[in-house]
Write a protein that holds these residues in place. Sequence first.
Motif, PDB file in Angstrom:
ATOM      1  N   ARG A 111       0.829  -1.209   0.000  1.00  0.00           N
ATOM      2  CA  ARG A 111       0.000   0.000   0.000  1.00  0.00           C
ATOM      3  C   ARG A 111       0.867   1.264   0.000  1.00  0.00           C
ATOM      4  NH1 ARG A 111      -4.017  -1.831   4.959  1.00  0.00           N
ATOM      5  NH2 ARG A 111      -4.917  -3.698   3.952  1.00  0.00           N
ATOM      6  N   TYR A 112       2.078   1.123   0.527  1.00  0.00           N
ATOM      7  CA  TYR A 112       2.909   2.312   0.698  1.00  0.00           C
ATOM      8  C   TYR A 112       3.739   2.570  -0.560  1.00  0.00           C
ATOM      9  CZ  TYR A 112       1.654   1.315   5.514  1.00  0.00           C
ATOM     10  OH  TYR A 112       0.945   1.048   6.664  1.00  0.00           O
ATOM     11  N   THR A 113       3.827   3.836  -0.930  1.00  0.00           N
ATOM     12  CA  THR A 113       4.633   4.212  -2.096  1.00  0.00           C
ATOM     13  C   THR A 113       6.108   4.127  -1.743  1.00  0.00           C
ATOM     14  OG1 THR A 113       4.518   6.540  -1.427  1.00  0.00           O
ATOM     15  CG2 THR A 113       2.863   5.748  -3.012  1.00  0.00           C
ATOM     16  N   PRO A 114       6.983   3.920  -2.753  1.00  0.00           N
ATOM     17  CA  PRO A 114       8.416   3.820  -2.482  1.00  0.00           C
ATOM     18  C   PRO A 114       8.976   5.142  -1.949  1.00  0.00           C
ATOM     19  CG  PRO A 114       8.000   3.890  -4.845  1.00  0.00           C
ATOM     20  CD  PRO A 114       6.677   3.737  -4.177  1.00  0.00           C
ATOM     21  N   ALA A 115       9.926   5.034  -1.038  1.00  0.00           N
ATOM     22  CA  ALA A 115      10.511   6.216  -0.408  1.00  0.00           C
ATOM     23  C   ALA A 115      11.744   6.713  -1.151  1.00  0.00           C
ATOM     24  CB  ALA A 115      10.876   5.896   1.040  1.00  0.00           C
ATOM     25  N   GLN A 116      12.501   5.817  -1.787  1.00  0.00           N
ATOM     26  CA  GLN A 116      13.778   6.218  -2.373  1.00  0.00           C
ATOM     27  C   GLN A 116      13.857   6.003  -3.884  1.00  0.00           C
ATOM     28  OE1 GLN A 116      15.590   3.642   0.846  1.00  0.00           O
ATOM     29  NE2 GLN A 116      17.252   5.151   0.606  1.00  0.00           N
ATOM     30  N   VAL A 117      13.048   5.098  -4.429  1.00  0.00           N
ATOM     31  CA  VAL A 117      13.146   4.754  -5.850  1.00  0.00           C
ATOM     32  C   VAL A 117      11.775   4.855  -6.512  1.00  0.00           C
ATOM     33  CG1 VAL A 117      15.192   3.285  -5.593  1.00  0.00           C
ATOM     34  CG2 VAL A 117      12.903   2.310  -5.253  1.00  0.00           C
ATOM     35  N   LYS A 118      11.708   4.505  -7.807  1.00  0.00           N
ATOM     36  CA  LYS A 118      10.472   4.633  -8.570  1.00  0.00           C
ATOM     37  C   LYS A 118       9.440   3.575  -8.210  1.00  0.00           C
ATOM     38  CE  LYS A 118      13.234   6.158 -12.540  1.00  0.00           C
ATOM     39  NZ  LYS A 118      13.611   5.810 -13.934  1.00  0.00           N
ATOM     40  N   LYS A 119       9.887   2.332  -8.051  1.00  0.00           N
ATOM     41  CA  LYS A 119       8.969   1.210  -7.838  1.00  0.00           C
ATOM     42  C   LYS A 119       9.405   0.376  -6.637  1.00  0.00           C
ATOM     43  CE  LYS A 119       6.912   0.128 -12.364  1.00  0.00           C
ATOM     44  NZ  LYS A 119       5.524  -0.089 -11.905  1.00  0.00           N
ATOM     45  N   ARG A 120       8.422  -0.158  -5.952  1.00  0.00           N
ATOM     46  CA  ARG A 120       8.698  -1.153  -4.914  1.00  0.00           C
ATOM     47  C   ARG A 120       8.725  -2.513  -5.603  1.00  0.00           C
ATOM     48  NH1 ARG A 120       6.236  -0.721   0.904  1.00  0.00           N
ATOM     49  NH2 ARG A 120       8.264  -1.731   1.186  1.00  0.00           N
ATOM     50  N   VAL A 121       9.784  -3.253  -5.377  1.00  0.00           N
ATOM     51  CA  VAL A 121       9.968  -4.554  -6.026  1.00  0.00           C
ATOM     52  C   VAL A 121      10.022  -5.638  -4.953  1.00  0.00           C
ATOM     53  CG1 VAL A 121      11.386  -5.953  -7.563  1.00  0.00           C
ATOM     54  CG2 VAL A 121      11.250  -3.466  -7.915  1.00  0.00           C
ATOM     55  N   PHE A 122       9.195  -6.668  -5.119  1.00  0.00           N
ATOM     56  CA  PHE A 122       9.180  -7.809  -4.206  1.00  0.00           C
ATOM     57  C   PHE A 122       9.646  -9.051  -4.975  1.00  0.00           C
ATOM     58  CE2 PHE A 122       6.125  -4.834  -2.449  1.00  0.00           C
ATOM     59  CZ  PHE A 122       6.458  -4.824  -1.089  1.00  0.00           C
ATOM     60  N   ILE A 123      10.802  -9.571  -4.595  1.00  0.00           N
ATOM     61  CA  ILE A 123      11.349 -10.796  -5.208  1.00  0.00           C
ATOM     62  C   ILE A 123      11.053 -11.952  -4.255  1.00  0.00           C
ATOM     63  CG2 ILE A 123      13.421 -11.963  -6.055  1.00  0.00           C
ATOM     64  CD1 ILE A 123      14.660  -9.184  -6.509  1.00  0.00           C
ATOM     65  N   ILE A 124      10.216 -12.879  -4.686  1.00  0.00           N
ATOM     66  CA  ILE A 124       9.861 -14.030  -3.839  1.00  0.00           C
ATOM     67  C   ILE A 124      10.555 -15.263  -4.425  1.00  0.00           C
ATOM     68  CG2 ILE A 124       7.997 -15.386  -2.829  1.00  0.00           C
ATOM     69  CD1 ILE A 124       6.117 -13.069  -3.284  1.00  0.00           C
ATOM     70  N   ASP A 125      11.613 -15.713  -3.753  1.00  0.00           N
ATOM     71  CA  ASP A 125      12.386 -16.858  -4.228  1.00  0.00           C
ATOM     72  C   ASP A 125      11.781 -18.158  -3.701  1.00  0.00           C
ATOM     73  OD1 ASP A 125      14.370 -18.043  -5.649  1.00  0.00           O
ATOM     74  OD2 ASP A 125      16.001 -17.554  -4.276  1.00  0.00           O
ATOM     75  N   GLU A 126      11.903 -19.224  -4.520  1.00  0.00           N
ATOM     76  CA  GLU A 126      11.330 -20.540  -4.189  1.00  0.00           C
ATOM     77  C   GLU A 126       9.847 -20.402  -3.840  1.00  0.00           C
ATOM     78  OE1 GLU A 126      12.972 -23.115  -4.838  1.00  0.00           O
ATOM     79  OE2 GLU A 126      14.937 -22.209  -5.082  1.00  0.00           O
ATOM     80  N   VAL A 127       9.113 -19.725  -4.706  1.00  0.00           N
ATOM     81  CA  VAL A 127       7.718 -19.411  -4.424  1.00  0.00           C
ATOM     82  C   VAL A 127       6.855 -20.660  -4.292  1.00  0.00           C
ATOM     83  CG1 VAL A 127       7.039 -19.218  -6.861  1.00  0.00           C
ATOM     84  CG2 VAL A 127       5.833 -17.860  -5.121  1.00  0.00           C
ATOM     85  N   HIS A 128       7.302 -21.772  -4.868  1.00  0.00           N
ATOM     86  CA  HIS A 128       6.504 -23.000  -4.777  1.00  0.00           C
ATOM     87  C   HIS A 128       6.390 -23.519  -3.342  1.00  0.00           C
ATOM     88  CE1 HIS A 128      10.666 -24.508  -5.069  1.00  0.00           C
ATOM     89  NE2 HIS A 128      10.222 -25.504  -4.330  1.00  0.00           N
ATOM     90  N   MET A 129       7.202 -22.972  -2.420  1.00  0.00           N
ATOM     91  CA  MET A 129       7.166 -23.430  -1.029  1.00  0.00           C
ATOM     92  C   MET A 129       6.027 -22.777  -0.232  1.00  0.00           C
ATOM     93  SD  MET A 129       9.700 -25.579  -0.692  1.00  0.00           S
ATOM     94  CE  MET A 129      10.141 -25.653   1.034  1.00  0.00           C
ATOM     95  N   LEU A 130       5.351 -21.801  -0.805  1.00  0.00           N
ATOM     96  CA  LEU A 130       4.249 -21.160  -0.084  1.00  0.00           C
ATOM     97  C   LEU A 130       3.116 -22.161   0.169  1.00  0.00           C
ATOM     98  CD1 LEU A 130       3.890 -17.689  -1.882  1.00  0.00           C
ATOM     99  CD2 LEU A 130       5.006 -18.171   0.300  1.00  0.00           C
ATOM    100  N   SER A 131       2.449 -21.988   1.282  1.00  0.00           N
ATOM    101  CA  SER A 131       1.299 -22.847   1.590  1.00  0.00           C
ATOM    102  C   SER A 131       0.111 -22.442   0.719  1.00  0.00           C
ATOM    103  CB  SER A 131       0.935 -22.715   3.068  1.00  0.00           C
ATOM    104  OG  SER A 131       0.493 -21.380   3.337  1.00  0.00           O
TER     105      SER A 131
END
Length: 545
Positions: A111-131
Motif C-alpha cells: 500500500r505504501y509508495t516507495p521512499a527512495q526509488v520509482k517502484k517497490r519490487v518484491f522478489i519471492i524466491d522458491e515461491v513453490h514453497m508457499l502454503s
Amino acid sequence: MYQALYRKWRPQTFADVIGQQHITDTLRAQLKSGRLSHAYLFTGTRGTGKTTCAKILARAVNCEHPQNGDPCNECASCKGILDGSVLDVTEIDAASNNGVDNIRDLRDETRYTPAQVKKRVFIIDEVHMLSIGAFNALLKTLEEPPEHVLFILATTELHKVPATILSRCQRFDFRRIGAEDIARRLLDVAAKENIALTEGAARLIARLADGAMRDALSMLDRAAASGAVDEQTVTAALGVMGQDDGVRLAEHLKAGDLAAAVGLLDEYYNAGRDLAAVYDQMLGLIRDALLVKTSKTDVSALLSPAYGVKTLQKLCDGLAPATLIAWSRIIGDALDRMKNAANRRVEAELCAVRLCSLSGEDYDTLGGRVEAIEEKLRNGVPAQAVPAAASAPASAPDDDGPPPPGDSDAPAWAEEEQTAASAGSPSAREEKAASAPEDWPQWPKLLDALTGKINTGAHTNLKLSARGVLEDGALVILCEDGITAMLAKAEPTMKAIREQAAALAGAPVKVKVREADETTLKPKNNAVDEILGRAKAFDIEVKEL
C-alpha cells in the motif's frame, strides 16, 4: 574477506548473463519500451540465473540512467539496491516465510509508495514453497497490484505453483546453460582471478555442473584451493572420474576383463570417490557412445564436452548399440540397489561382473543379441556361442593321460577314446563311431549360397553354431544352441535353405532342424577355429567357454 567466486562474478547487467539470451533480450526490450508487466515468474533448474535476472530487473526499473535496457550500476538507486540500503526492494525466501501471515504482511506493505526509488519490487524466491493459504492471500494483490509495485517470483518446481498464480504472471523459462558456454565463462573468470585453469579441466567442470553456472563456479573454487587446476586436480578435489578414467573402465568392460575393471573400481574407492557417481558418469559416456554409434549424421554438437568423437568411435568398435543399451540397463538397476545397499562397494563390483559377462537375458530382443555377435565378428572379436546343456563332467585325467575333451589341440580320436574308456570298453567307442552322422559335403557351399538370401543374424549363427549332416537321405541341421535352431526354423529362412539345398543336390531335399547333443556335435567348429587362429596370430588372448 574472501568472497566466493559465484558471488563475486554474479552478472550485474543483462549483457553479462550467459545462456539465457531469449529472456534477457525480451526483458531489455520491455524496459526500453516501458511495457513492463506487473508480475513475472522465472522458472528453471538451479544455478541458471533466475535470482540474478530478478535483481538486475529490480535495478533496471529504478535506474536513473538506464543504458540500452541495462542498469547503469552507478547511480544512487543502483548503488543503494546493490548494497541493500534501499528498503523498497525486498527479497523474500518463501522456504522460510511461507505462511499466510507472512504474505498478509507483504500485502500490507504494497500500500505504501516507495521512499527512495520509482517502484517497490518484491522478489519471492522458491515461491513453490508457499502454503495454499499463502497463495490464496497473494492472489488478489498479484492480479491487481498498485502501479508502484512489481512482483518477481522465482521457482525451480513450476508444477507446484497453482494455475491461478501462473495465469497472473508473465512466465520466463530459464534453460540449462550449455557446457561450451560454461567452459568459456570458467576460463574467463580463471584468467581474471589468476587461476591456471586448463581447457580440459574447464570442460570437465562444465560437464559436471549439468547446466548450472553457479555450481560450476563453486567447483572451480574448490579445485583452485590447491593452486593450478587441471583434470587430475578436479577429479581429486571433487571425487569424480576424469575423461581417461571413464574410457579406461569402459575398455575393460568391453574386453570382458573383470579383474582389471574391479581393480579400477578398487582404485576409485580407495581414492575416496563415490562409486555410484562413477557409474552415473558411465551412463553419460554410454549416452555419447550411443549417439556416435547410431547416428548417420555429425553429432559432435550433441556430445558432452568430456569426450571427443574419435575417442568415442574407437571405443564403439566391437560394441553394438544393443550392448550399450544392455549396459545402461544394468547400471541403472545397480544404481537403484546402491541407494539402499548396506555395502555399496559390493554392489558396484557385482555390477561390473554383470557388465563383463552379458547373457542373452540382458538384451532387449533376440535381434539385439544377434546384432552384438555380428558387431564382434566385424571387428575380429570372437563371439561365444551359448553351449548346449552339458552332461555331468568327466573326472579329470591324469597328467600322462590323453588330453581332455574340448582341448583345441586334441585330435578327434583322443576325445572319442577318452569317452569310450569312461564307458568301460573299446567296443563302446566303435559303436559310437558307427552311429555318428555323416557330414553333408555340400554344407559349406550351402552356407555360401545363403549369403544375402536370409537374415544376417541367422546366417551368422548357422556358420558359427551349426553343422549339416545326412540322416536317412534328409539334410539335418544340428544346432549347438536353441537360439540358432529357432532362427533356422523361421519360415523365411527354412524356405531359402530348402531352395538352395535343392539347387545344390539337383533334386528336392528334405530339411530338418534340431539341437545337437554331445554325441553328435563335432569337437571343433571350422569358423570358430579360423577366428581363433587369427586371434593367435595377432597375440590376442581368447577365453573359450
